[in-house]
Write a protein that holds these residues in place. Structure first.
Motif, short mmCIF file in Angstrom:
data_model
loop_
_atom_site.label_atom_id
_atom_site.label_comp_id
_atom_site.label_asym_id
_atom_site.label_seq_id
_atom_site.Cartn_x
_atom_site.Cartn_y
_atom_site.Cartn_z
N ASN A 1 -8.97 -21.95 52.95
CA ASN A 1 -9.20 -23.36 52.02
C ASN A 1 -7.67 -23.72 51.80
N GLY A 2 -6.69 -23.07 51.93
CA GLY A 2 -5.38 -23.61 51.49
C GLY A 2 -4.87 -24.46 52.76
N MET A 3 -5.12 -23.77 54.06
CA MET A 3 -4.90 -24.61 55.16
C MET A 3 -5.60 -25.91 55.33
N LEU A 4 -6.95 -25.91 55.08
CA LEU A 4 -7.66 -26.99 55.04
C LEU A 4 -7.16 -28.08 54.18
N LEU A 5 -7.00 -27.68 52.86
CA LEU A 5 -6.22 -28.73 51.91
C LEU A 5 -5.06 -29.35 52.29
N PHE A 6 -4.13 -28.63 52.79
CA PHE A 6 -2.81 -29.00 53.29
C PHE A 6 -2.93 -29.75 54.53
N THR A 7 -3.56 -29.15 55.47
CA THR A 7 -3.51 -30.07 56.64
C THR A 7 -4.31 -31.45 56.79
N VAL A 8 -5.21 -31.30 56.05
CA VAL A 8 -6.40 -32.31 55.92
C VAL A 8 -5.47 -33.83 55.17
N LEU A 9 -4.88 -33.28 54.08
CA LEU A 9 -4.21 -34.22 53.31
C LEU A 9 -2.82 -34.86 54.00
N VAL B 1 -9.89 -40.76 61.95
CA VAL B 1 -10.61 -39.77 62.07
C VAL B 1 -10.41 -38.60 63.07
N PHE B 2 -9.51 -39.04 64.20
CA PHE B 2 -9.20 -38.03 64.95
C PHE B 2 -8.00 -37.01 64.37
N LEU B 3 -7.11 -37.67 63.76
CA LEU B 3 -6.09 -36.71 62.97
C LEU B 3 -6.85 -35.83 61.87
N VAL B 4 -7.89 -36.26 61.21
CA VAL B 4 -8.59 -35.33 60.32
C VAL B 4 -9.38 -34.23 61.12
N LEU B 5 -9.98 -34.69 62.40
CA LEU B 5 -10.49 -33.71 63.00
C LEU B 5 -9.52 -32.67 63.60
N LEU B 6 -8.26 -33.15 64.02
CA LEU B 6 -7.33 -32.40 64.55
C LEU B 6 -6.80 -31.31 63.40
N ALA B 7 -6.70 -31.85 62.22
CA ALA B 7 -6.43 -31.05 60.98
C ALA B 7 -7.38 -29.81 60.77
N LEU B 8 -8.64 -30.38 60.85
CA LEU B 8 -9.78 -29.27 60.68
C LEU B 8 -9.61 -28.08 61.99
N SER B 9 -9.27 -28.89 63.07
CA SER B 9 -9.21 -27.68 64.31
C SER B 9 -8.10 -26.62 64.13
N VAL B 10 -7.09 -27.39 63.64
CA VAL B 10 -5.74 -26.58 63.66
C VAL B 10 -6.14 -25.43 62.48
N SER B 11 -6.90 -25.61 61.41
CA SER B 11 -7.24 -24.66 60.21
C SER B 11 -8.01 -23.79 60.91
N VAL B 12 -9.08 -24.25 61.68
CA VAL B 12 -9.97 -23.12 62.34
C VAL B 12 -9.39 -22.40 63.20
N ALA B 13 -8.63 -22.94 64.32
CA ALA B 13 -8.05 -22.23 65.54
C ALA B 13 -7.10 -21.11 64.87
N ALA B 14 -6.43 -21.34 63.61
CA ALA B 14 -5.26 -20.70 63.29
C ALA B 14 -6.07 -19.25 63.01
#
Length: 265
Positions: A60-68, A172-185
């Protein structure tokens, strides 16, 4: 091995992570955003550390920081002349914040180890469900925007001619990348996130040139790395992320050798 619940969770989680990493990674490499993937990994570390400090789930913290921060950092580093400076500044800041949050938290050093290097074998059922939902959301958005994303990433002129709004696609892709980073981490940790999001796709481009074929091959390489890494980690009790990194690098070296042999002939 699969009789153990935590290994079943690990294989399910790693499968979705590998698929999303393979798909997103092709566009990361095409758009030359490997630098941003690295930066977002540092931001993800700070976000996960903040989550530990606040008593949240690290994801949850990863998603908050990376997406924003993904769109802001992406826009700041568009110009090549200041790209390295932006990377250094942002990475340094968020690594410092991550260390601060961990030092202020009451958690042990194992929390830092899990964030930095991943802990896929410790993923709970709830976290697996969250990963699946996030992965499906990323996949669905890419499926809807596939044509525009492909044009924007591989044929900028064609994208302009077709009337694609490249600013919207980029955001949109930057947001998708942020989500992917958080998931793959969750499987390779924030320090090694670029492995799954860049190397399988970078290897795939040496074997084929069609976008769909590159995506398929990148997914296969990512799955090969994660599944084999989990198996070897279970057998040896060594870190799964080490084996994933080793396997993906070996695949990349083989891809380079193959490319050199093709050029030689």
């Amino acid at each position: 091995m699969l009789t153990l619940a935590f290994m079943r969770h690990a294989f399910v989680a790693s499968t979705f992570i590998a698929i999303i990493s393979g798909i997103v990674g092709v566009f990361v490499v095409a758009r030359q955003l490997s630098f941003l993937t690295h930066t977002l990994s540092e931001i993800g570390f700070a976000g996960a550390s903040f989550a530990v400090f606040a008593g949240w789930a690290p994801l949850n913290g990863m998603l908050l920081f990376t997406v924003l921060s993904s769109v802001l950092v992406g826009q700041m580093s568009i110009k090549e002349s200041r790209r390295e400076a932006v990377i250094s500044a942002v990475s340094g800041l968020f690594i410092g914040l991550g260390i601060l949050f961990l030092s202020l938290s009451s958690q042990s050093a194992s929390s830092a180890t899990s964030i930095l290097f991943g802990s896929v074998v410790g993923i709970s059922v709830g976290e697996v469900h969250q990963l699946i939902l996030l992965s499906l959301a990323v996949f669905l958005v890419i499926l809807i925007m596939y044509r525009q994303l492909k044009f924007s990433s591989f044929d900028a002129i064609g994208a302009q001619v077709s009337g694609t709004n490249q600013t919207v696609v980029s955001v949109v892709f930057l947001v998708l990348l942020a989500l992917s980073v958080s998931v793959a981490a969750q499987i390779v940790g924030s320090l090694l996130i670029f492995i799954l999001l860049t190397i399988p796709a970078a290897s795939a481009k040496y074997f084929t040139h069609g976008v769909a074929k590159m995506v398929g091959l990148a997914i296969i390489f990512a799955l090969l790395g994660t599944w084999t890494g989990l198996l070897l980690g279970y057998l040896t009790n060594w870190p799964v992320s080490f084996f994933i990194a080793l396997i993906e690098v070996v695949i990349y070296v083989i891809a380079l050798i193959y490319q050199n042999s093709v050029e030689a002939n």
